[in-house]
Write a protein that holds these residues in place. Structure first.
Motif, PDB file in Angstrom:
ATOM      1  N   GLY A  12       0.818  -1.212   0.000  1.00  0.00           N
ATOM      2  CA  GLY A  12       0.000   0.000   0.000  1.00  0.00           C
ATOM      3  C   GLY A  12       0.850   1.260   0.000  1.00  0.00           C
ATOM      4  N   THR A  13       1.898   1.250   0.800  1.00  0.00           N
ATOM      5  CA  THR A  13       2.768   2.424   0.866  1.00  0.00           C
ATOM      6  C   THR A  13       3.465   2.651  -0.472  1.00  0.00           C
ATOM      7  OG1 THR A  13       3.096   2.041   3.231  1.00  0.00           O
ATOM      8  CG2 THR A  13       4.676   3.479   2.146  1.00  0.00           C
ATOM      9  N   ALA A  14       3.865   1.559  -1.099  1.00  0.00           N
ATOM     10  CA  ALA A  14       4.473   1.674  -2.430  1.00  0.00           C
ATOM     11  C   ALA A  14       3.498   2.313  -3.406  1.00  0.00           C
ATOM     12  CB  ALA A  14       4.898   0.293  -2.929  1.00  0.00           C
ATOM     13  N   ALA A  15       2.237   1.929  -3.307  1.00  0.00           N
ATOM     14  CA  ALA A  15       1.222   2.508  -4.204  1.00  0.00           C
ATOM     15  C   ALA A  15       1.066   4.004  -3.935  1.00  0.00           C
ATOM     16  CB  ALA A  15      -0.111   1.792  -4.020  1.00  0.00           C
ATOM     17  N   GLY A  16       1.068   4.379  -2.657  1.00  0.00           N
ATOM     18  CA  GLY A  16       0.935   5.806  -2.334  1.00  0.00           C
ATOM     19  C   GLY A  16       2.084   6.631  -2.879  1.00  0.00           C
TER      20      GLY A  16
ATOM     21  N   TYR B 207      10.616   0.493  -5.653  1.00  0.00           N
ATOM     22  CA  TYR B 207      11.084  -0.892  -5.597  1.00  0.00           C
ATOM     23  C   TYR B 207      10.685  -1.439  -4.230  1.00  0.00           C
ATOM     24  CZ  TYR B 207      13.364   0.032  -9.944  1.00  0.00           C
ATOM     25  OH  TYR B 207      13.581   0.340 -11.270  1.00  0.00           O
ATOM     26  N   ALA B 208       9.750  -2.370  -4.229  1.00  0.00           N
ATOM     27  CA  ALA B 208       9.173  -2.910  -3.003  1.00  0.00           C
ATOM     28  C   ALA B 208       9.742  -4.304  -2.773  1.00  0.00           C
ATOM     29  CB  ALA B 208       7.652  -2.970  -3.117  1.00  0.00           C
ATOM     30  N   ASN B 209      10.407  -4.455  -1.642  1.00  0.00           N
ATOM     31  CA  ASN B 209      11.189  -5.669  -1.434  1.00  0.00           C
ATOM     32  C   ASN B 209      10.590  -6.565  -0.359  1.00  0.00           C
ATOM     33  OD1 ASN B 209      13.924  -5.098  -2.961  1.00  0.00           O
ATOM     34  ND2 ASN B 209      13.212  -3.199  -2.042  1.00  0.00           N
ATOM     35  N   THR B 210      10.372  -7.814  -0.737  1.00  0.00           N
ATOM     36  CA  THR B 210       9.986  -8.820   0.249  1.00  0.00           C
ATOM     37  C   THR B 210      10.254 -10.189  -0.370  1.00  0.00           C
ATOM     38  OG1 THR B 210       8.230  -9.621   1.712  1.00  0.00           O
ATOM     39  CG2 THR B 210       7.577  -8.895  -0.468  1.00  0.00           C
ATOM     40  N   MET B 211       9.885 -11.224   0.351  1.00  0.00           N
ATOM     41  CA  MET B 211      10.027 -12.570  -0.184  1.00  0.00           C
ATOM     42  C   MET B 211       8.782 -12.916  -1.004  1.00  0.00           C
ATOM     43  SD  MET B 211      11.705 -14.507   3.071  1.00  0.00           S
ATOM     44  CE  MET B 211      13.011 -13.699   4.026  1.00  0.00           C
ATOM     45  N   ALA B 212       8.970 -13.767  -1.994  1.00  0.00           N
ATOM     46  CA  ALA B 212       7.885 -14.059  -2.923  1.00  0.00           C
ATOM     47  C   ALA B 212       6.664 -14.620  -2.203  1.00  0.00           C
ATOM     48  CB  ALA B 212       8.371 -15.049  -3.990  1.00  0.00           C
ATOM     49  N   ALA B 213       6.896 -15.432  -1.174  1.00  0.00           N
ATOM     50  CA  ALA B 213       5.771 -16.037  -0.467  1.00  0.00           C
ATOM     51  C   ALA B 213       4.876 -14.965   0.157  1.00  0.00           C
ATOM     52  CB  ALA B 213       6.277 -16.977   0.625  1.00  0.00           C
TER      53      ALA B 213
ATOM     54  N   ILE C  86      -2.137  -1.586  -6.336  1.00  0.00           N
ATOM     55  CA  ILE C  86      -1.161  -1.388  -7.409  1.00  0.00           C
ATOM     56  C   ILE C  86      -1.742  -1.688  -8.785  1.00  0.00           C
ATOM     57  CG2 ILE C  86       1.016  -2.242  -8.356  1.00  0.00           C
ATOM     58  CD1 ILE C  86       2.014  -2.587  -5.514  1.00  0.00           C
ATOM     59  N   ALA C  87      -2.246  -2.919  -8.976  1.00  0.00           N
ATOM     60  CA  ALA C  87      -2.673  -3.313 -10.324  1.00  0.00           C
ATOM     61  C   ALA C  87      -3.895  -2.524 -10.779  1.00  0.00           C
ATOM     62  CB  ALA C  87      -2.935  -4.810 -10.358  1.00  0.00           C
ATOM     63  N   LEU C  88      -4.877  -2.392  -9.911  1.00  0.00           N
ATOM     64  CA  LEU C  88      -6.092  -1.653 -10.300  1.00  0.00           C
ATOM     65  C   LEU C  88      -5.757  -0.231 -10.727  1.00  0.00           C
ATOM     66  CD1 LEU C  88      -9.173  -1.232 -10.481  1.00  0.00           C
ATOM     67  CD2 LEU C  88      -9.186  -0.830  -8.015  1.00  0.00           C
ATOM     68  N   HIS C  89      -4.791   0.380 -10.062  1.00  0.00           N
ATOM     69  CA  HIS C  89      -4.420   1.750 -10.397  1.00  0.00           C
ATOM     70  C   HIS C  89      -3.316   1.826 -11.451  1.00  0.00           C
ATOM     71  CE1 HIS C  89      -6.032   2.327  -6.125  1.00  0.00           C
ATOM     72  NE2 HIS C  89      -6.873   2.932  -6.910  1.00  0.00           N
ATOM     73  N   GLY C  90      -2.762   0.673 -11.847  1.00  0.00           N
ATOM     74  CA  GLY C  90      -1.719   0.659 -12.868  1.00  0.00           C
ATOM     75  C   GLY C  90      -0.480   1.437 -12.470  1.00  0.00           C
ATOM     76  N   LEU C  91      -0.096   1.341 -11.210  1.00  0.00           N
ATOM     77  CA  LEU C  91       0.983   2.190 -10.698  1.00  0.00           C
ATOM     78  C   LEU C  91       2.368   1.572 -10.908  1.00  0.00           C
ATOM     79  CD1 LEU C  91      -0.742   3.370  -7.414  1.00  0.00           C
ATOM     80  CD2 LEU C  91      -0.198   4.765  -9.421  1.00  0.00           C
ATOM     81  N   PRO C  92       3.387   2.430 -11.080  1.00  0.00           N
ATOM     82  CA  PRO C  92       4.747   1.938 -11.359  1.00  0.00           C
ATOM     83  C   PRO C  92       5.479   1.462 -10.109  1.00  0.00           C
ATOM     84  CG  PRO C  92       4.727   4.330 -11.349  1.00  0.00           C
ATOM     85  CD  PRO C  92       3.292   3.901 -11.179  1.00  0.00           C
ATOM     86  N   VAL C  93       5.007   0.358  -9.572  1.00  0.00           N
ATOM     87  CA  VAL C  93       5.676  -0.286  -8.447  1.00  0.00           C
ATOM     88  C   VAL C  93       6.363  -1.546  -8.968  1.00  0.00           C
ATOM     89  CG1 VAL C  93       5.364  -1.460  -6.238  1.00  0.00           C
ATOM     90  CG2 VAL C  93       4.020   0.587  -6.763  1.00  0.00           C
ATOM     91  N   ARG C  94       7.620  -1.729  -8.603  1.00  0.00           N
ATOM     92  CA  ARG C  94       8.337  -2.952  -8.964  1.00  0.00           C
ATOM     93  C   ARG C  94       8.394  -3.806  -7.699  1.00  0.00           C
ATOM     94  NH1 ARG C  94       7.555   0.188 -12.491  1.00  0.00           N
ATOM     95  NH2 ARG C  94       9.051   1.345 -13.751  1.00  0.00           N
ATOM     96  N   ILE C  95       7.656  -4.896  -7.720  1.00  0.00           N
ATOM     97  CA  ILE C  95       7.672  -5.822  -6.596  1.00  0.00           C
ATOM     98  C   ILE C  95       8.829  -6.781  -6.839  1.00  0.00           C
ATOM     99  CG2 ILE C  95       6.370  -7.569  -5.335  1.00  0.00           C
ATOM    100  CD1 ILE C  95       3.823  -6.266  -6.651  1.00  0.00           C
ATOM    101  N   VAL C  96       9.846  -6.665  -6.012  1.00  0.00           N
ATOM    102  CA  VAL C  96      11.018  -7.510  -6.195  1.00  0.00           C
ATOM    103  C   VAL C  96      10.956  -8.618  -5.145  1.00  0.00           C
ATOM    104  CG1 VAL C  96      13.502  -7.619  -6.387  1.00  0.00           C
ATOM    105  CG2 VAL C  96      12.278  -5.547  -7.090  1.00  0.00           C
ATOM    106  N   ALA C  97      10.678  -9.818  -5.612  1.00  0.00           N
ATOM    107  CA  ALA C  97      10.378 -10.929  -4.730  1.00  0.00           C
ATOM    108  C   ALA C  97      11.528 -11.926  -4.737  1.00  0.00           C
ATOM    109  CB  ALA C  97       9.088 -11.605  -5.177  1.00  0.00           C
ATOM    110  N   THR C  98      12.168 -12.037  -3.597  1.00  0.00           N
ATOM    111  CA  THR C  98      13.274 -12.993  -3.481  1.00  0.00           C
ATOM    112  C   THR C  98      12.754 -14.305  -2.885  1.00  0.00           C
ATOM    113  OG1 THR C  98      13.849 -12.188  -1.281  1.00  0.00           O
ATOM    114  CG2 THR C  98      14.899 -11.096  -3.145  1.00  0.00           C
ATOM    115  N   HIS C  99      13.634 -15.287  -2.775  1.00  0.00           N
ATOM    116  CA  HIS C  99      13.278 -16.586  -2.178  1.00  0.00           C
ATOM    117  C   HIS C  99      12.128 -17.253  -2.923  1.00  0.00           C
ATOM    118  CE1 HIS C  99      15.499 -14.451   0.922  1.00  0.00           C
ATOM    119  NE2 HIS C  99      15.591 -15.529   1.663  1.00  0.00           N
TER     120      HIS C  99
END
Lengths: 330, 283
Positions: A75-79, A88-94, A108-121
């Motif tokens: 949510g914060t990334a979307a704001g 660049y929003a970082n967390t684990m994929a799970a 994010i998706a509904l608003h089409g916002l430029p957030v890159r979810i970078v999912a590790t693990h």
């Protein structure tokens, strides 16, 4: 690359071949440079530890550790993104693709916002950390989101290429990374271009479509093994799951009698499903999906051990192309 | 906007009339929550927020996020009355082709985010507040949540994060009307308990009567504490203004008949009717 050969000669079928860099470390170094160069770029972290000790220099204010709060992260990334920042929003994929998935959808998706979810693990790369930390559903979840770009680099060169290619993307991106060092970069073959299929070998006996570092190596290894018996397969690295290069897939599938998919993901909803549903509409072919069967991976083991136990291996690809059902899951 | 020219009490009354009208179109709507927030919206849009109706995407605007998205009717009304969209458009609510659905989306001028799934607004607001901090401008963010909404755990996840990063341009207003769809808000849902909860989460807290414009304005414009986000717990009545539903769960969603519609407008026109406050929670 030659018509009958493969682009890589490294044998990764065994558990040993880990000579490349971890994708998440490649990403981290890329991101530090990006934040310094682009004042619109922001890194939001969830205390992942990936950025411990990083000197952000003049970009220090644009690194924010929100703590253990993945729903808040999204949510914060979307704001921030709605206010003009590239986040660049970082967390684990799970956690990105199941715990926080409603925030991914709505914020994010509904608003089409430029957030890159970078999912590790991703996938089984968290290995012995157990099924709470495995992510075998993320491709299904993320490719279902309208407007989401879904990218899965197979080696460290692809990490940089896909980050570069999506740096100014106007919409959301899901970048699927593992935990460990991956095998060395794939030599030869065309460059990684976002939205395309990277063709690593050409053959007329089967098409093998793979995504992710180890599945792509399994496909390449299988192609080499099959070539010894004069069985020639086309191998493609599907580094961009969405938008998917449907037209090229159809062209390649039209030239072969059999299509095999390989992924570090549940057989439900991921690359195999994508290829099967696409070809069912456009170019019906027999499709064998190699992936983790419809069960949780509760055994303790390394990434490669768990993949092997799940029937995701070069041997499984070889068996599928030869028409044998070595995994018992086809 | 020229805030000085706005009579916020008149604005609130007009919001309430429009909310009632929108619930009389046959499709019905979220009546009670639209009425309980009318005074909060009137003070925000009439006196507090720096926004430009003719330039909804003005970069330096204050951000308002209706986290309790089912309060859409109140938001549509105040946006229309302040000139973000034609007042006549309010009559299209829920109809094919309308921009106005049961929950707000960004198709509506002045709406920052689609909301309606509860528990999203505080994190979104933390994002816009951090953006303002990075930009170094005066923009502030106000998020309006419901007390029932605070059952969503994501609210408290974001509250903790906002306190941890010192988001002092972020204000959350709690519409503490004490009711949700089918029951009273359970547990620590009373205004005093809610204030303690926000305080324990590291926020600067103020408690006000959510229908008292002077108190609302004072709380919304009071100097902020550096490095601390602010929560304003506003005690309100669900269905405020309509004594035949105020303080009752049946006000949550209603399709008003022509008879009830006429009765509602008649009641709303009786200014300062003490019955209208029935059900107001005690601050």
């Amino acid at each position: 690359m030659t018509a009958a050969g493969t682009a890589d000669t490294t044998d990764t079928t065994g558990a040993a071949a880990r000579a490349g860099r971890a994708a998440r470390e490649v990403y981290r170094d890329w991101l530090v440079a990006r934040l310094v160069a682009d004042q619109r770029a922001v890194c939001l972290d969830t205390d992942t530890g990936l950025f411990t000790g990083v000197d952000w220099g003049p970009a220090a204010a644009r690194y924010v550790n929100l703590g253990i709060a993945e729903q808040c992260l999204v949510g914060t990334a979307a704001g921030l993104a709605a206010s003009g920042y590239r986040v660049y929003a970082n967390t684990m994929a799970a956690f990105a693709a199941s715990r926080a998935v409603e925030m991914v959808k709505v914020d994010i998706a509904l608003h089409g916002l430029p957030v890159r979810i970078v999912a590790t693990h991703s996938g089984l790369s968290a290995g012995h950390l157990g099924p709470t930390h495995h992510a075998l559903e993320d491709l299904a979840a993320m490719r279902s989101m309208p407007g989401m770009t879904v990218a899965v680099p197979a080696d460290e060169d692809a990490v940089g290429a896909l980050l570069d290619a999506t740096a100014d993307a106007p919409g959301p991106v899901y970048l699927r990374l593992g935990r460990h060092a991956d095998p060395p970069p794939i030599a030869g073959g065309p460059a990684v271009r976002l939205g395309s299929l990277r063709e690593l070998s050409i053959g007329s006996d089967a098409l093998v479509v793979a995504t992710g570092p180890l599945p792509v190596r399994f496909a390449v290894d299988a192609a080499r093994i099959l070539a010894q018996d004069d069985v020639r397969v086309t191998v493609v690295d599907a580094h961009t799951v969405k938008p998917f290069d449907v037209e090229r897939l159809v062209e390649l599938a039209a030239a072969v009698p059999l299509v095999v998919t390989v992924e570090e993901h549940w057989r439900t909803g991921g690359l195999g499903s994508l290829v099967a549903e696409t070809l069912a509409e456009r170019c019906p072919r027999r499709v064998v999906r190699i992936g983790v069967p419809d069960t949780f991976v509760a055994a303790v083991g390394s990434q490669q051990e768990l993949l092997a136990a799940s029937g995701v291996s070069a041997a499984a690809v070889v068996a599928a192309v030869r028409g044998a059902d070595a995994t018992g899951m086809s | 906007m020229n805030a000085a020219s706005v009579d916020t009490r008149e604005l609130a009354e007009r919001i309430r009339h429009h909310v009632v009208d929108m619930c009389g179109t046959g499709l019905g709507g979220h009546l009670g929550g639209g009425l309980s927030i009318a005074d909060i919206l009137a003070v925000l849009y009439g006196q507090v927020l720096a926004v430009r109706p003719d330039q909804p995407d003005w970069p330096e605007r204050d951000r308002f996020i209706l986290s309790k998205g089912h309060g859409a009717l109140g938001l549509y009304a105040v946006l229309a009355l302040r000139g973000f969209l034609p007042v006549e458009e309010l009559g299209t609510l829920g109809r094919a082709g309308s921009r106005l659905g049961g929950h707000p989306t960004r198709r509506v001028p002045g709406v920052e985010f689609a909301t309606g799934s509860l528990g999203h607004g505080i994190a979104l607001g933390l994002g816009t507040a951090l953006a303002a901090r990075l930009a170094g401008g005066p923009s502030r963010t106000v998020v309006l949540v419901g007390d029932g909404e605070l059952q969503e755990g994501s609210c408290w996840e974001a509250a903790a994060a906002a306190a941890a990063v010192g988001a002092d341009t972020l204000t959350v207003v709690v519409d503490a009307n004490g009711l949700q769809l089918g029951r009273a808000v359970p547990g620590p849902g009373r205004p005093g308990d809610l204030a303690d909860r926000w305080h324990a989460s590291g926020w600067d807290v103020q408690q006000v009567d959510g229908h008292d414009h002077d108190s609302l304005a004072a709380a919304l414009t009071a100097p902020t504490t550096p490095q601390q986000p602010r929560a304003i717990v506003a005690a309100t009545a669900k269905g405020y203004g309509l004594p035949f539903v105020a303080g009752q769960v049946k006000s949550h969603y209603a399709a008003l008949s022509p008879r009830l519609l006429a009765r509602a407008h008649g009641v709303l026109d009786r200014e300062h009717d003490p019955l209208a406050r029935r059900g107001t929670a005690t601050p």
